[in-house]
Design an enzyme around this catalytic site. Structure first.
Site, PDB file in Angstrom:
ATOM      1  N   GLU A  15       2.066  -6.998   7.314  1.00 12.27           N
ATOM      2  CA  GLU A  15       1.068  -6.038   7.792  1.00 12.27           C
ATOM      3  C   GLU A  15       0.962  -5.950   9.318  1.00 12.27           C
ATOM      4  O   GLU A  15       0.670  -4.878   9.863  1.00 12.27           O
ATOM      5  CB  GLU A  15      -0.311  -6.381   7.201  1.00 12.27           C
ATOM      6  CG  GLU A  15      -0.478  -6.008   5.738  1.00 12.27           C
ATOM      7  CD  GLU A  15      -0.002  -7.083   4.774  1.00 12.27           C
ATOM      8  OE1 GLU A  15      -0.311  -6.974   3.577  1.00 12.27           O
ATOM      9  OE2 GLU A  15       0.679  -8.033   5.235  1.00 12.27           O
ATOM     10  N   ALA A  26       0.829  -1.204   0.000  1.00 17.19           N
ATOM     11  CA  ALA A  26       0.000   0.000   0.000  1.00 17.19           C
ATOM     12  C   ALA A  26       0.867   1.259   0.000  1.00 17.19           C
ATOM     13  O   ALA A  26       1.989   1.258   0.504  1.00 17.19           O
ATOM     14  CB  ALA A  26      -0.916   0.005   1.212  1.00 17.19           C
ATOM     15  N   GLU A  42       0.580 -10.176  -1.712  1.00 14.34           N
ATOM     16  CA  GLU A  42      -0.821 -10.575  -1.862  1.00 14.34           C
ATOM     17  C   GLU A  42      -1.223 -10.591  -3.339  1.00 14.34           C
ATOM     18  O   GLU A  42      -1.956 -11.470  -3.789  1.00 14.34           O
ATOM     19  CB  GLU A  42      -1.734  -9.629  -1.079  1.00 14.34           C
ATOM     20  CG  GLU A  42      -1.650  -9.794   0.430  1.00 14.34           C
ATOM     21  CD  GLU A  42      -2.655  -8.936   1.156  1.00 14.34           C
ATOM     22  OE1 GLU A  42      -3.696  -9.478   1.590  1.00 14.34           O
ATOM     23  OE2 GLU A  42      -2.420  -7.707   1.286  1.00 14.34           O
ATOM     24  N   GLY A  86       0.829  -5.950   0.411  1.00 21.88           N
ATOM     25  CA  GLY A  86      -0.066  -6.080  -0.731  1.00 21.88           C
ATOM     26  C   GLY A  86       0.637  -6.523  -1.989  1.00 21.88           C
ATOM     27  O   GLY A  86       0.015  -7.113  -2.886  1.00 21.88           O
TER      28      GLY A  86
END
Length: 304
Positions: free
Chosen positions: A174, A106, A154, A151
């Site tokens: 995270e 992010a 991910e 992310g």
């Protein structure tokens, strides 16, 4: 057109040199095209020749380490919407055009400016984006030639297959920020690994390299990095080239049968497989495959 280009052309025209002026126009056009491309956060490239059928999506946000911003997510969503209906694309390869970085997750600078409601909405949008990657009808390969954290990992997990350079750094980190992997990481990693191992990696925010990722089964292939920083990309293209000669409808239906079957009990999975097989029986490609086998030649599939 830039002021500098106009000045150059004007000077050349003043000396009545139309040939030189045309060359300068072309030069400026190439320069402006390159500049415009550099401004695109995702570059779409459809390969040709022996690589025809491969579409490459290149993450291109170097200043922010390819971090997910609102603009990148919106652009990505639009591209995936088009790809989902692209019958000419047989394999998608997702890579980074930023040396040393796949995706840093992010955009925390942007996230810091968001209200709690905005954060919730953005994470939901990002989760939907990664689901869209996962649900593309054709195989998707992530080429991890740089850092993939949060992310970024991910996103790679949302792809069907992954290649990675041996020394890249990966991790779902995270919990270091007092949050959790919220774009599907808590669901995809336990399905890929032993759930206890997935929990260990997530709870500890552990960072590991490409070699460890291969040992754990997170990536399909680990490769030695080379001077051009694209070893994983080269391996991904090699893998894609093994897929594109095969019947595209059969490959797409196989992906659907696997993905849907993994979410249900085995008996329901058999029914899903049967339904997917039923969709390949009436295709021209299936008949072409049988004819090619009988005639001892390579089949020419058209996705029909």
């Amino acid at each position: 057109m830039s002021f500098t280009c106009l000045v150059k052309i004007t000077k050349q025209c003043s000396f009545v040199n139309p040939s030189r002026s045309i060359n300068l126009l072309r030069e400026c056009s190439r320069s402006l095209s390159s500049t415009a491309q550099d401004g695109n956060e995702i570059i779409v490239e459809k390969l040709s020749g022996k690589k025809e059928g491969i579409t490459v999506l290149g993450l291109n946000r170097p200043a922010a380490k390819n971090a997910f911003s609102r603009s990148l997510v919106n652009r990505f969503t639009s591209i995936l919407s088009d790809l989902a209906h692209d019958k000419h694309t047989r394999v998608v390869v997702l890579r980074s055009l930023t040396p040393g970085i796949f995706c840093a997750g992010a955009d925390l600078k942007e996230r810091l400016q968001m209200t709690p409601d905005e954060v919730s909405k953005f994470v939901s949008t990002l989760r939907s984006l990664l689901i869209s990657i996962e649900q593309l009808p054709m195989p998707v390969i992530a080429a991890i030639d740089g850092v993939a954290l949060g992310g970024g990992l991910e996103m790679a997990l949302a792809c069907d297959m992954r290649t990675a350079a041996e020394d890249v750094k990966l991790g779902l980190v995270e919990t270091r920020l007092a949050i959790l992997p919220g774009a599907g990481g808590t669901q995809r990693l336990p399905r890929l690994l032993n759930p206890a191992l997935a929990k260990e990696l997530i709870f500890t925010s552990r960072i590991f390299d490409g070699s460890a990722a291969k040992e754990m089964g997170i990536v399909n292939h680990v490769v030695y990095q080379n001077d051009t920083q694209d070893a994983a990309y080269a391996k991904a293209i090699e893998l894609a080239k093994e897929i594109i000669p095969n019947g595209p409808v059969g490959v797409r239906m196989a992906k659907k049968a696997i993905d849907k079957g993994m979410q249900v009990d085995i008996a329901t999975g058999y029914a899903i497989e049967e339904a997917c097989y039923a969709q390949v029986i009436p295709t021209k490609d299936r008949v072409e495959g049988l004819k090619a086998f009988a005639e001892k030649r390579k089949p020419v599939y058209k996705g029909e």
